[in-house]
Design an enzyme around this catalytic site. Structure first.
Site, PDB file in Angstrom:
ATOM      1  N   CYS A 115       0.969  -1.187  -0.051  1.00  0.00           N
ATOM      2  CA  CYS A 115      -0.132   0.178   0.222  1.00  0.00           C
ATOM      3  C   CYS A 115       0.842   1.136  -0.052  1.00  0.00           C
ATOM      4  CB  CYS A 115      -0.651   0.087   1.370  1.00  0.00           C
ATOM      5  SG  CYS A 115      -1.580   1.515   1.502  1.00  0.00           S
ATOM      6  N   GLU A 150       8.580  -1.924 -11.668  1.00  0.00           N
ATOM      7  CA  GLU A 150       7.244  -1.604 -12.462  1.00  0.00           C
ATOM      8  C   GLU A 150       5.989  -1.327 -11.431  1.00  0.00           C
ATOM      9  OE1 GLU A 150       6.439  -5.261 -14.570  1.00  0.00           O
ATOM     10  OE2 GLU A 150       7.675  -4.362 -16.516  1.00  0.00           O
ATOM     11  N   GLU A 306      14.293  -3.643 -20.146  1.00  0.00           N
ATOM     12  CA  GLU A 306      13.680  -5.218 -20.083  1.00  0.00           C
ATOM     13  C   GLU A 306      13.136  -5.484 -21.559  1.00  0.00           C
ATOM     14  OE1 GLU A 306      11.151  -6.685 -17.295  1.00  0.00           O
ATOM     15  OE2 GLU A 306      11.971  -5.604 -15.741  1.00  0.00           O
ATOM     16  N   GLU A 354       7.781 -17.717 -13.612  1.00  0.00           N
ATOM     17  CA  GLU A 354       8.862 -17.194 -14.992  1.00  0.00           C
ATOM     18  C   GLU A 354       9.672 -18.127 -15.452  1.00  0.00           C
ATOM     19  OE1 GLU A 354      10.053 -13.189 -13.469  1.00  0.00           O
ATOM     20  OE2 GLU A 354       8.064 -12.574 -14.031  1.00  0.00           O
ATOM     21  N   HIS A 357       9.806 -17.969 -19.020  1.00  0.00           N
ATOM     22  CA  HIS A 357      10.285 -16.745 -19.707  1.00  0.00           C
ATOM     23  C   HIS A 357      11.437 -16.903 -20.225  1.00  0.00           C
ATOM     24  CE1 HIS A 357      10.873 -12.744 -20.118  1.00  0.00           C
ATOM     25  NE2 HIS A 357       9.584 -12.259 -19.944  1.00  0.00           N
TER      26      HIS A 357
HETATM   27  C1  GLA Z   1       8.246  -7.430 -15.950  1.00  0.00           C
HETATM   28  C2  GLA Z   1       9.036  -7.321 -14.755  1.00  0.00           C
HETATM   29  C3  GLA Z   1      10.043  -8.522 -14.522  1.00  0.00           C
HETATM   30  C4  GLA Z   1       9.502  -9.745 -15.113  1.00  0.00           C
HETATM   31  C5  GLA Z   1       9.161  -9.439 -16.661  1.00  0.00           C
HETATM   32  C6  GLA Z   1       8.570 -10.667 -17.176  1.00  0.00           C
HETATM   33  O1  GLA Z   1       8.848  -6.534 -16.804  1.00  0.00           O
HETATM   34  O2  GLA Z   1       9.771  -6.453 -14.345  1.00  0.00           O
HETATM   35  O3  GLA Z   1      10.562  -8.779 -13.202  1.00  0.00           O
HETATM   36  O4  GLA Z   1       8.581 -10.230 -14.266  1.00  0.00           O
HETATM   37  O5  GLA Z   1       8.079  -8.562 -16.577  1.00  0.00           O
HETATM   38  O6  GLA Z   1       8.045 -10.348 -18.636  1.00  0.00           O
HETATM   39 ZN    ZN Z   2      -3.580   1.620   0.737  1.00  0.00          ZN
END
Ligand code: GLA
Ligand code: ZN
Length: 676
Positions: A115, A150, A306, A354, A357
Site C-alpha cells: 500500500c 514496475e 527489459e 517465470e 520466460h
Molecule cells: C516485468 C518485470 C520482470 C518480469 C518480466 C516478465 O517486466 O519487471 O520482473 O516479471 O515482466 O516479462
Molecule cells: Zn492503501
C-alpha cells in the site's frame, strides 16, 4: 547522463543469482563474456533475503555478487528490492497489505503489493534504499540505480482513503468547491463532510472494466494513486541522492494505464522501460511506445531496461521471437532513442511463474542454443558500435499529444461507445505518420508546441486549463493542428463545457458538433471527398463514432456519404491566424489517414526521411553534426531502399559497407547509415 560510467550501448539485463548456487553464477559469468554482456540488473526482488526481520540486514551475499561482477568487468544496475515486501512484514504490519478494488484485504503474496500509504512500507522502503546507497555508492561496478520495479496497481484501504481526503482538501479547499467540481447534485451525492468521501471502489462508484458512475471522483482517485506511488518512489530517490550521484531510474511500462508517466519522468534522472510486444503487436505500436518513452523527458535518450530474448510467459500465447527478430527489435529501440539493450532475464529461473520466460541462458545451461547465439552476435556488434550513437537525438517536426488524464477520462466515460480506445486512436494517427516515414515525437501538454510544424491530438476529450489557449497560439503562429471526433468536450474534472462541442476548441476549428452517433461494430459510414486533396479522392469508409458537425467558418473537404446525416461535413480545415486547424469527425480507414497526413505534411514542408518500401522503418538520430539513418526491415524478404543523394557514400556502421544509390536491407535486417 548514464554513460560517464561506461561509454557504449549497455548490454545485459535482469539477473537473479540469489536463485541459484555460486558454481552456477561462475558459469553465468563465463557465458556473459561470450555474449558481450556488460551490465546486470541485480537485487530486484531480494528484500526477504536482505532483511529477514525488523532489525537485521544481510548485505554480504550482495557484496559478493557485486564484487564478482566487477572482477569480470560487468557493471551493475542496482535495484532497491522494494517491488515486493517480505512475508514477516506482511504478518507483523498488516497495513502494508493492499485492499483491492472490491475492498478485500490482500494476504501475503504476489508482488507490487504494498500500500503506498502504509507507514510501514514507506519507512522500511526508504530505509533500505538509504542503506543500499550508503553501502554501494562508491562500488566500482555501480552504473545506475533502479528503484523498486514496475510500479502499478491501486489500493483502496483506510490509510489511502484518509490520505485521499487530505489530497482533496488541498486540491479543492472546501467541500462546497469539491461538490461543484464533481457535480454531486447528480443522484443526490452531495458530500457534507470530508469523512463522507470514500475511494471509488467496486463497492462504491465503479464496476467491471473500470467504468464509473462518477467520473470526477474516479479521475481524481487515479491522479491521487499515481501521485501516491510516485511519493514512494521519491522517498527512495531522495534517500539514494543523499549519498550518490549515479543516475536513478525505475522501469516504466510504455502506455501502462494507471500512472501518469509525464509526472513521473520529472523525478527520474533517466527514463527506462520494459518492452514486451507480442508476435502480433504492430511494429508501429512498438515504435510509438518507444517514442512516448523518449518524449517523457523531452527527447532525452532512454534505457531499454527489459525485453525478452525469445518469449514471454504471461501472454496467452507465448510465441518465440523468430530468428533475427530479437536483434531487429533491439535496434528498433535504439533507432527510437534507447542507449541500452537489456533483457529480462539473463538466466531462466527453474521454479514459479517465470520459468517459461525466455532468457539468454536457457534451462539447458550452456551456450549452444539458438537464443544464446543470437544474443552473443548482437553483443559483439554492440561492442563495435562503441560510443558512436550514445546521446544522439531524434528531431521531429511532427508531434502527437499524449495525455494520461485524457485517457483516464475516456476510459471512465459512460458513453458514447465502449469501443473507443485512446491508445489505439493515438496509434492510428501515429501509424499514418510512420507509414509515410515522417519522424514523430510524442509529447505532453506541458511541452513546447513551437518546436513543431504539425501537432495531432487524437480524441482530445479533456481540455485542461491553458491547453486551448496553447493550441490557439500554436495555430495562430502558423502551426497545423489536427484533432478528431469527441474532442474538447470536458474540463479537468470531467464537466462538460457548455455552449456546443468541441467547447473551447470550437473557435479554433471553426466547427460545431451538434450530436455524436455511435456505430455498431459492423456498421460504417463513408467519407466522400468534395474535391481531390493530394492523393485523396472519391470515397473512404469510417466507423466507431460520427460527430454531426456544422462548419462555422471552416472549409469542408469531405462529407458523410450515408445515413440521415449524409451531406454533413466529416473533414474540415479552418484557417486560423497564420495556421490551420483540421477536424476529423469520424474514425477513417487507414488508407485515408495515410494519404491525408502525407498531403498535410507536404503542404507544411515536412519531408519523409526517405522513401522506403512498406515494412521498412526509418529513423534518424544525430549528434555533433553527424547523422545516423536507421533502416529496419520488418519484412522476411530483403528490401531495396533508394537512398537520397545525402546518403550516397554513407557507411553502414554494422557491416562496414559503403552505400551507393540503393541500399539492400536483408529480411529482418538492419542498416545504420552514417552520412559522410
Ligand atoms: C516485468 C518485470 C520482470 C518480469 C518480466 C516478465 O517486466 O519487471 O520482473 O516479471 O515482466 O516479462
Ligand atoms: Zn492503501
Amino acid at each position: 547522463m548514464i554513460h560517464d560510467k561506461f561509454p557504449k550501448i549497455w548490454y545485459g539485463g535482469d539477473y537473479n543469482p540469489e536463485q541459484w548456487d555460486e558454481a552456477t553464477m561462475e558459469e553465468d559469468l563465463r557465458m556473459f563474456k561470450l555474449a558481450g554482456i556488460d551490465v546486470a540488473t541485480v537485487n530486484v526482488f531480494s528484500w526477504a533475503r536482505i532483511q529477514p526481520d525488523e532489525e537485521t540486514y544481510h548485505f554480504e551475499w550482495l557484496d559478493k555478487i557485486l564484487n564478482r561482477l566487477d572482477e569480470e568487468g560487468i557493471k551493475v544496475c542496482l535495484a532497491t528490492s522494494t517491488g515486493a515486501h517480505p512475508a514477516w512484514m506482511a504478518r507483523k504490519y498488516p497495513d502494508i497489505r493492499r485492499v483491492d478494488h472490491n475492498l478485500l484485504k490482500r494476504q501475503f503474496g504476489g508482488r507490487h503489493n504494498s500500500c503506498p500509504h502504509s507507514p510501514t512500507y514507506r519507512k522500511f522502503a526508504e530505509l533500505l534504499a538509504d542503506k543500499l546507497a550508503e553501502r554501494y555508492k562508491d562500488h566500482p561496478a555501480l552504473a545506475a540505480w533502479h528503484i523498486a520495479n514496475e510500479y502499478g496497481g491501486y489500493c483502496y484501504c483506510e490509510n489511502c482513503a484518509a490520505a485521499f481526503r487530505v489530497w482533496l482538501q488541498k486540491r479543492y479547499g472546501s467541500i462546497e468547491a469539491l461538490n461543484k467540481a464533481w457535480y454531486t447534485s447528480f443522484w443526490g451525492h452531495t458530500f457534507y463532510e470530508w469523512e463522507d468521501i470514500v475511494p471509488p471502489s467496486g463497492m462504491s462508484e465503479e464496476w467491471g472494466g473500470g467504468r464509473s458512475n462518477f467520473q470526477s471522483i474516479s479521475l481524481d482517485y487515479r491522479r491521487f494513486q499515481s501521485e501516491s506511488l510516485l511519493d514512494c518512489y521519491r522517498l527512495e530517490y531522495d534517500a539514494i541522492k543523499k549519498h550518490s550521484d549515479v543516475a536513478i531510474t525505475t522501469n516504466l511500462m510504455g502506455t501502462y494505464p494507471e500512472l501518469d508517466y509525464f509526472a513521473w519522468a520529472k523525478h527520474m534522472d533517466v527514463v527506462s522501460w520494459d518492452s514486451y510486444p507480442s508476435l502480433d503487436t504492430p511494429v508501429s505500436m512498438t515504435a510509438m511506445t518507444h517514442d512516448l518513452m523518449r518524449g517523457l523527458k523531452g527527447g532525452q535518450p532512454f534505457m531499454l531496461m527489459e525485453q525478452t530474448p525469445s518469449q514471454q510467459n504471461w501472454q496467452a500465447y507465448n510465441s518465440l521471437k523468430r530468428p533475427g527478430v530479437m536483434r531487429l527489435w533491439s535496434y528498433q529501440a535504439v533507432a527510437h532513442g534507447a542507449d541500452t539493450v537489456m533483457f529480462f532475464q539473463l538466466r531462466r529461473s527453474i521454479g514459479a511463474c517465470e520459468k517459461y520466460h525466455g532468457a539468454v541462458i536457457e534451462h539447458v545451461g550452456h551456450e549452444h542454443t539458438r537464443v544464446f547465439r543470437e544474443c552473443a552476435e548482437l553483443g559483439q556488434e554492440l561492442v563495435k558500435l562503441e560510443d558512436k550513437l550514445l546521446d544522439s537525438r531524434l528531431t521531429s517536426k511532427a508531434a502527437i499529444l499524449y495525455d494520461w488524464d485524457n485517457r483516464w477520462a475516456i476510459d471512465l466515460s459512460s458513453g458514447p461507445t465502449i469501443a473507443l480506445n485512446y491508445v489505439d486512436q493515438v496509434h492510428h494517427y501515429y501509424k499514418a505518420l510512420y507509414d509515410n516515414h515522417i519522424q514523430t515525437d510524442l509529447i505532453g501538454l506541458e511541452d513546447d508546441f513551437d518546436r513543431y510544424e504539425l501537432i495531432i491530438a487524437p480524441v482530445l476529450y479533456m481540455i485542461k486549463p491553458g491547453v486551448a489557449e496553447k493550441i490557439d497560439a500554436f495555430v495562430k503562429r502558423g502551426g497545423t493542428f489536427i484533432t478528431t471526433f469527441f474532442s474538447g468536450i470536458v474540463n479537468e474534472t470531467d464537466l462538460v463545457t457548455v455552449g456546443g462541442y468541441p467547447g473551447k476548441l470550437r473557435p479554433i476549428l471553426g466547427v460545431w458538433a451538434e450530436e455524436i452517433d455511435a456505430l455498431f461494430p459492423d456498421a460504417s459510414n463513408s467519407i466522400v471527398m468534395k474535391q481531390t486533396y493530394g492523393g485523396l479522392t472519391g470515397e473512404y469508409s469510417c466507423n466507431l463514432l460520427c460527430d454531426l458537425i456544422h462548419a462555422e467558418g471552416a472549409e469542408v473537404l469531405a462529407e458523410y456519404g450515408s445515413d440521415f446525416y449524409k451531406g454533413m461535413p466529416v473533414l474540415t480545415r479552418n484557417r486560423h491566424g497564420e495556421g490551420e486547424a483540421w477536424y476529423i469527425a469520424s474514425n477513417p480507414e487507414e488508407k485515408f489517414l495515410k494519404k491525408l497526413i502525407a498531403q498535410i505534411c507536404q503542404d507544411k514542408g515536412i519531408k519523409p526521411l526517405l522513401n522506403a518500401p512498406e515494412g521498412v522503418e526509418v529513423t534518424e538520430r544525430s549528434k555533433d553534426g553527424k547523422r545516423f539513418t536507421f533502416l529496419l526491415n520488418h519484412n522476411a524478404e530483403a528490401a531495396h531502399v533508394e537512398l537520397p543523394a545525402a546518403l550516397h557514400g554513407a557507411k553502414d556502421l554494422l557491416s562496414g559497407l559503403g552505400m551507393n544509390d540503393v541500399a539492400v536491407v536483408p529480411g529482418r535486417g538492419v542498416l545504420i547509415l552514417e552520412q559522410v
